[in-house]
Design a protein around this motif. Structure first.
Motif, PDB file in Angstrom:
ATOM      1  N   GLN A 167       0.381  -1.200  -0.047  1.00 22.12           N
ATOM      2  CA  GLN A 167      -0.116  -0.001  -0.194  1.00 22.12           C
ATOM      3  C   GLN A 167       0.964   1.427  -0.159  1.00 22.12           C
ATOM      4  OE1 GLN A 167      -3.017  -0.124  -0.431  1.00 22.12           O
ATOM      5  NE2 GLN A 167      -2.840  -2.560  -0.567  1.00 22.12           N
ATOM      6  N   HIS A 168       2.247   1.243   0.246  1.00 25.39           N
ATOM      7  CA  HIS A 168       3.059   2.123   0.603  1.00 25.39           C
ATOM      8  C   HIS A 168       3.404   3.229  -1.006  1.00 25.39           C
ATOM      9  CE1 HIS A 168       6.307   4.597   1.443  1.00 25.39           C
ATOM     10  NE2 HIS A 168       5.474   4.744   2.489  1.00 25.39           N
ATOM     11  N   PRO A 169       3.251   4.278  -1.275  1.00 25.40           N
ATOM     12  CA  PRO A 169       3.519   4.855  -2.307  1.00 25.40           C
ATOM     13  C   PRO A 169       5.066   4.340  -3.410  1.00 25.40           C
ATOM     14  CG  PRO A 169       3.907   6.507  -1.387  1.00 25.40           C
ATOM     15  CD  PRO A 169       2.914   5.429  -0.919  1.00 25.40           C
ATOM     16  N   ASP A 170       6.085   4.236  -1.659  1.00 22.26           N
ATOM     17  CA  ASP A 170       7.313   3.662  -2.833  1.00 22.26           C
ATOM     18  C   ASP A 170       7.831   1.889  -3.267  1.00 22.26           C
ATOM     19  OD1 ASP A 170       8.059   5.900  -1.898  1.00 22.26           O
ATOM     20  OD2 ASP A 170       8.829   5.542  -0.081  1.00 22.26           O
ATOM     21  N   ILE A 171       6.324   1.301  -2.684  1.00 21.03           N
ATOM     22  CA  ILE A 171       6.875   0.068  -3.525  1.00 21.03           C
ATOM     23  C   ILE A 171       5.871  -0.413  -4.394  1.00 21.03           C
ATOM     24  CG2 ILE A 171       6.146  -2.138  -2.528  1.00 21.03           C
ATOM     25  CD1 ILE A 171       8.641  -1.007  -0.744  1.00 21.03           C
ATOM     26  N   ARG A 172       6.259  -1.445  -5.921  1.00 25.11           N
ATOM     27  CA  ARG A 172       4.943  -1.615  -6.306  1.00 25.11           C
ATOM     28  C   ARG A 172       5.720  -3.473  -5.986  1.00 25.11           C
ATOM     29  NH1 ARG A 172       6.127  -2.474 -12.019  1.00 25.11           N
ATOM     30  NH2 ARG A 172       8.400  -1.997 -11.582  1.00 25.11           N
ATOM     31  N   ALA A 173       4.350  -3.784  -7.438  1.00 24.15           N
ATOM     32  CA  ALA A 173       4.153  -5.454  -6.730  1.00 24.15           C
ATOM     33  C   ALA A 173       4.876  -5.529  -7.467  1.00 24.15           C
ATOM     34  CB  ALA A 173       2.750  -5.713  -6.910  1.00 24.15           C
ATOM     35  N   GLU A 174       6.100  -6.517  -7.572  1.00 27.05           N
ATOM     36  CA  GLU A 174       6.823  -7.300  -8.589  1.00 27.05           C
ATOM     37  C   GLU A 174       7.476  -8.602  -8.185  1.00 27.05           C
ATOM     38  OE1 GLU A 174      10.067  -4.998 -10.641  1.00 27.05           O
ATOM     39  OE2 GLU A 174       9.696  -3.475  -8.825  1.00 27.05           O
ATOM     40  N   ALA A 175       7.152  -9.870  -9.346  1.00 20.84           N
ATOM     41  CA  ALA A 175       7.861 -10.810  -8.864  1.00 20.84           C
ATOM     42  C   ALA A 175       9.477 -11.186  -8.747  1.00 20.84           C
ATOM     43  CB  ALA A 175       7.736 -12.041  -9.651  1.00 20.84           C
ATOM     44  N   GLU A 176      10.218 -11.474  -7.300  1.00 22.92           N
ATOM     45  CA  GLU A 176      11.066 -12.033  -6.785  1.00 22.92           C
ATOM     46  C   GLU A 176      11.601 -12.829  -7.550  1.00 22.92           C
ATOM     47  OE1 GLU A 176      14.658 -12.567  -6.467  1.00 22.92           O
ATOM     48  OE2 GLU A 176      13.454 -10.906  -5.172  1.00 22.92           O
ATOM     49  N   PRO A 177      12.312 -13.089  -8.720  1.00 26.75           N
ATOM     50  CA  PRO A 177      13.074 -13.944  -9.665  1.00 26.75           C
ATOM     51  C   PRO A 177      13.706 -15.364  -8.672  1.00 26.75           C
ATOM     52  CG  PRO A 177      13.598 -11.996 -10.683  1.00 26.75           C
ATOM     53  CD  PRO A 177      13.393 -11.526  -8.763  1.00 26.75           C
ATOM     54  N   ALA A 178      14.122 -14.952  -7.865  1.00 24.18           N
ATOM     55  CA  ALA A 178      14.217 -16.230  -6.721  1.00 24.18           C
ATOM     56  C   ALA A 178      14.147 -17.153  -6.549  1.00 24.18           C
ATOM     57  CB  ALA A 178      15.676 -15.461  -6.331  1.00 24.18           C
ATOM     58  N   ALA A 179      12.240 -16.474  -5.703  1.00 20.00           N
ATOM     59  CA  ALA A 179      11.189 -17.174  -4.960  1.00 20.00           C
ATOM     60  C   ALA A 179      10.616 -18.214  -6.178  1.00 20.00           C
ATOM     61  CB  ALA A 179      10.498 -15.474  -4.665  1.00 20.00           C
ATOM     62  N   VAL A 180      10.552 -17.780  -7.240  1.00 18.10           N
ATOM     63  CA  VAL A 180      10.179 -18.868  -7.863  1.00 18.10           C
ATOM     64  C   VAL A 180      10.212 -20.171  -8.057  1.00 18.10           C
ATOM     65  CG1 VAL A 180       8.697 -19.216 -10.858  1.00 18.10           C
ATOM     66  CG2 VAL A 180       9.072 -16.926 -10.143  1.00 18.10           C
ATOM     67  N   PRO A 181      11.809 -20.733  -8.540  1.00 19.38           N
ATOM     68  CA  PRO A 181      12.353 -21.828  -8.863  1.00 19.38           C
ATOM     69  C   PRO A 181      11.902 -22.180  -7.237  1.00 19.38           C
ATOM     70  CG  PRO A 181      13.707 -20.550  -9.392  1.00 19.38           C
ATOM     71  CD  PRO A 181      12.732 -19.313  -8.918  1.00 19.38           C
ATOM     72  N   GLU A 182      12.223 -21.029  -6.266  1.00 18.46           N
ATOM     73  CA  GLU A 182      12.379 -22.225  -5.046  1.00 18.46           C
ATOM     74  C   GLU A 182      11.178 -22.818  -4.866  1.00 18.46           C
ATOM     75  OE1 GLU A 182      15.966 -18.711  -2.989  1.00 18.46           O
ATOM     76  OE2 GLU A 182      13.945 -18.909  -2.957  1.00 18.46           O
ATOM     77  N   TYR A 183      10.399 -22.036  -4.664  1.00 20.28           N
ATOM     78  CA  TYR A 183       8.822 -22.355  -4.743  1.00 20.28           C
ATOM     79  C   TYR A 183       8.290 -23.053  -5.291  1.00 20.28           C
ATOM     80  CZ  TYR A 183       3.941 -22.869  -6.517  1.00 20.28           C
ATOM     81  OH  TYR A 183       2.398 -22.964  -6.189  1.00 20.28           O
ATOM     82  N   LEU A 184       8.473 -23.590  -6.830  1.00 19.95           N
ATOM     83  CA  LEU A 184       8.794 -24.657  -7.470  1.00 19.95           C
ATOM     84  C   LEU A 184       9.050 -26.298  -6.954  1.00 19.95           C
ATOM     85  CD1 LEU A 184       7.796 -23.090 -10.877  1.00 19.95           C
ATOM     86  CD2 LEU A 184       6.014 -24.316  -9.385  1.00 19.95           C
ATOM     87  N   PHE A 185      10.218 -25.975  -6.668  1.00 16.50           N
ATOM     88  CA  PHE A 185      11.251 -26.860  -6.700  1.00 16.50           C
ATOM     89  C   PHE A 185      11.456 -26.913  -5.169  1.00 16.50           C
ATOM     90  CE2 PHE A 185      12.366 -25.164 -11.134  1.00 16.50           C
ATOM     91  CZ  PHE A 185      11.305 -25.916 -11.397  1.00 16.50           C
TER      92      PHE A 185
END
Length: 591
Positions: A167-185
């Protein structure tokens, strides 16, 4: 139990906006339906949403000390707060409430950041120390309560849930690339990652101290595995002391000024906790179970409802069972994803549905979470490799095969396999113990259990319910982690010592019952349907997730050819669900 948030504009280029802080707070309204408050003083702002459990009339937060130099916003329960309160009163501190929040304030005044080591409970809190211009964040030892933060060159933001930080204007929702394979595998996020770029998790058993534009993450607790020869005890000694610790843990977790109950699946863990709670409760204990209608036919005599009724009758509890339809599960996928803030596993929508139904009956429930990780309750422990030989996480097999689905560019950029290897090396070499299974259990507690606790917190707090975990009192964890693994697992039998404790308290049918996962809709046809949907998502150029993967490898995987001929059907099904859930997460958060 509550929701907390805050902002520290340490760069002092702009003050904290109360309007922004209120938006952050409002994003946590489901966690605290009983009240809200904010504190703003130029460059610091703290927000709080309250779920009233103790001292219902008082305890408004953010709370301060007498001279308004120490402010706290806090989520959780300090179970030993009355003992701490007496000690602080003896040292001259004066209290105006009977809630644990005020104990945190005065403990910080007395002991500074070291106060956290005195707390026995589940907690996440933030303290603003005006005199030293210090923001102090703390998270409980096992990570029962979540706490996230984002640090830029001008501000430090924090919250109980990521959605508040967004909700803070300084922050935009973006995917963390490293988290995708960590979550999946791995089904576990490593190195404090969340699914969102620039937003991290405060590790369990750590504090974060921010002063003079400098962040310090400081560990204050960890499990210490000792050599098995140290402090030898007999099986009977271990059994008696474990039971005594469990009795005390359950007793402490029954403190509440609102209605409470216990989850009761009819499995060993929930049944044991419920039996101990029934022995301490001052009223007829409420208990709850769930099942899907068609699952009862498939499970037959091993259905949760049958064993939960058996246990409820034996303990004479006030029992309710909820029967859901498969459509209920599928309808909740997007809502569950929004609350959990990551792609959800197979059983998470079921947990979410259960807590939704509980809300009309209780505000606090006891859960058996953590027992499997402590006592060795998962089937894959039966043929477990020594910890030093692990090349993948035991709960996430087929790493080499399934990780081949990644786009080679993504694999190189995230250094995913290297991160897995380094995590395994680090966590299995921290101790000199020769008990290999206890090293593996340490991995489960530090990584796999953390994901389960996050799921429990967010699905329960979605409905304003506090879930407590007696197995995870840190005294129990410290002690059981060092019980020789031969007393936990041997000759194809798991949870040996816990079952021996349970034999004196539970019907034999419960103790010997075959383990069953948390219910989710069972449909053999869904294996084919799910894998086709997942493959289409990868092959399509219109999906959010297609860029992460190698299209040819994925097609071979789902069709079991070109090296994937012997791929386990369960691995294909789980991977299919994970990919569909990843696409849902992207769409839910617009990333």
């Amino acid at each position: 139990m509550c929701g907390i948030c805050g902002a520290y504009h340490y760069g002092k280029e702009s003050p904290v906006s109360e309007a922004v802080l209120n938006r952050m707070n409002e994003a946590l309204a489901h966690r605290g339906p009983d009240g809200q408050g904010v504190f703003v003083d130029t460059f610091i702002g703290l927000g709080h949403r309250r779920l009233s459990i103790i001292d219902l009339q008082n305890g408004k937060q953010p709370m301060t000390n007498e001279d308004h130099t120490v402010w706290v916003t806090y989520n959780g329960e300090i179970y030993n707060f009355r003992e701490l309160k007496r000690d602080l009163e003896n040292k001259g501190h004066r209290f105006v409430t009977d809630c644990d929040t005020e104990v945190i304030v005065h403990s910080y005044e007395e002991y500074g950041p070291d106060c956290v080591s005195r707390f026995n409970g589940m907690f996440a809190f933030a303290i603003w120390d005006e005199k030293t211009e210090t923001l102090f964040l703390a998270r409980d030892r096992l990570g029962v309560k979540p706490l996230y933060y984002s640090l830029s060159d001008q501000a430090l933001l924090f919250a109980s849930e990521v959605k508040a930080i967004l909700q803070h204007p300084d922050i935009r929702a973006e995917a963390e690339p490293a988290a995708v394979p960590e979550y999946l595998f791995c089904t576990a996020l490593l190195n404090g990652h969340t699914m969102f770029k620039h937003i991290q998790s405060v590790p369990p058993g750590h504090t974060l101290l921010f002063r003079n534009k400098t962040k310090r993450l400081i560990p204050y607790w960890d499990i210490v595995l000792r050599q098995s020869a140290e402090e030898p005890q007999t099986f009977s000694d271990y059994k008696e002391h474990t039971l005594a610790l469990l009795q005390e843990s359950v007793r402490m977790r029954l403190m509440s000024d609102v209605p409470f109950g216990s989850l009761l699946s009819g499995g060993l863990d929930s049944s044991l906790i419920t039996a101990l709670a029934a022995g301490h409760a001052s009223h007829r204990l409420k208990t709850f179970s769930m099942e899907y209608g068609k699952n009862s036919e498939v499970a037959g005599s091993n259905s949760d409802t049958i064993y939960a009724r058996l246990m409820a009758d034996a303990l004479q509890t006030d029992h309710k069972e909820f029967i859901f339809r498969p459509e209920d599960y599928h309808d909740m996928l997007e809502k569950t994803t929004w609350h959990v803030e990551k792609p959800v596993d197979l059983t998470t929508p079921s947990v979410y549905l259960l807590y939704q139904r509980l809300k009309s009956d209780v505000t606090v429930v006891l859960s058996g979470e953590g027992s499997d990780e402590l006592f060795g309750g998962y089937f894959f422990f039966l043929n477990q490799k020594p910890a030093s030989e692990l090349t993948e996480f035991p709960w996430a097999p087929y790493l080499q095969e399934v990780s081949g689905l990644l786009n080679p560019d993504v694999a190189r950029q995230t250094r995913f396999k290297e991160n897995v290897s380094s995590t395994l090396r680090d966590m299995t070499s921290r101790f000199e113990t020769d008990d290999e299974l206890n090293k593996v259990l340490y991995l489960f507690i530090k990584l796999y259990l953390l994901e389960m606790l996050e799921r429990q917190d967010k699905t329960s707090m979605a409905w304003g319910i506090e879930a407590r975990v007696p197995f995870l009192d840190y005294h129990i964890v410290d002690y059981v982690a060092n019980i020789p693994s031969a007393y936990k697992l041997k000759d194809g039998k798991e949870k040996i010592i816990l079952k021996e404790i349970a034999r004196e308290l539970l019907p034999a049918e419960i103790v010997e019952r075959k383990k069953r996962p948390f219910p989710f809709p069972v449909d053999p046809k869904s294996v084919v349907v799910q894998k086709n949907i997942a493959n289409e998502l990868i092959q399509s150029g219109n999906s959010k997730i297609s860029a992460y993967f190698d299209k040819r490898a994925a097609n071979d995987f789902f069709n079991k050819k070109n090296g994937y001929e012997h791929m386990d059907n369960l691995a294909i099904f789980r991977t299919s669900h994970a990919l569909i859930a990843l696409e849902c997460w992207h769409k839910t958060f617009g990333v």
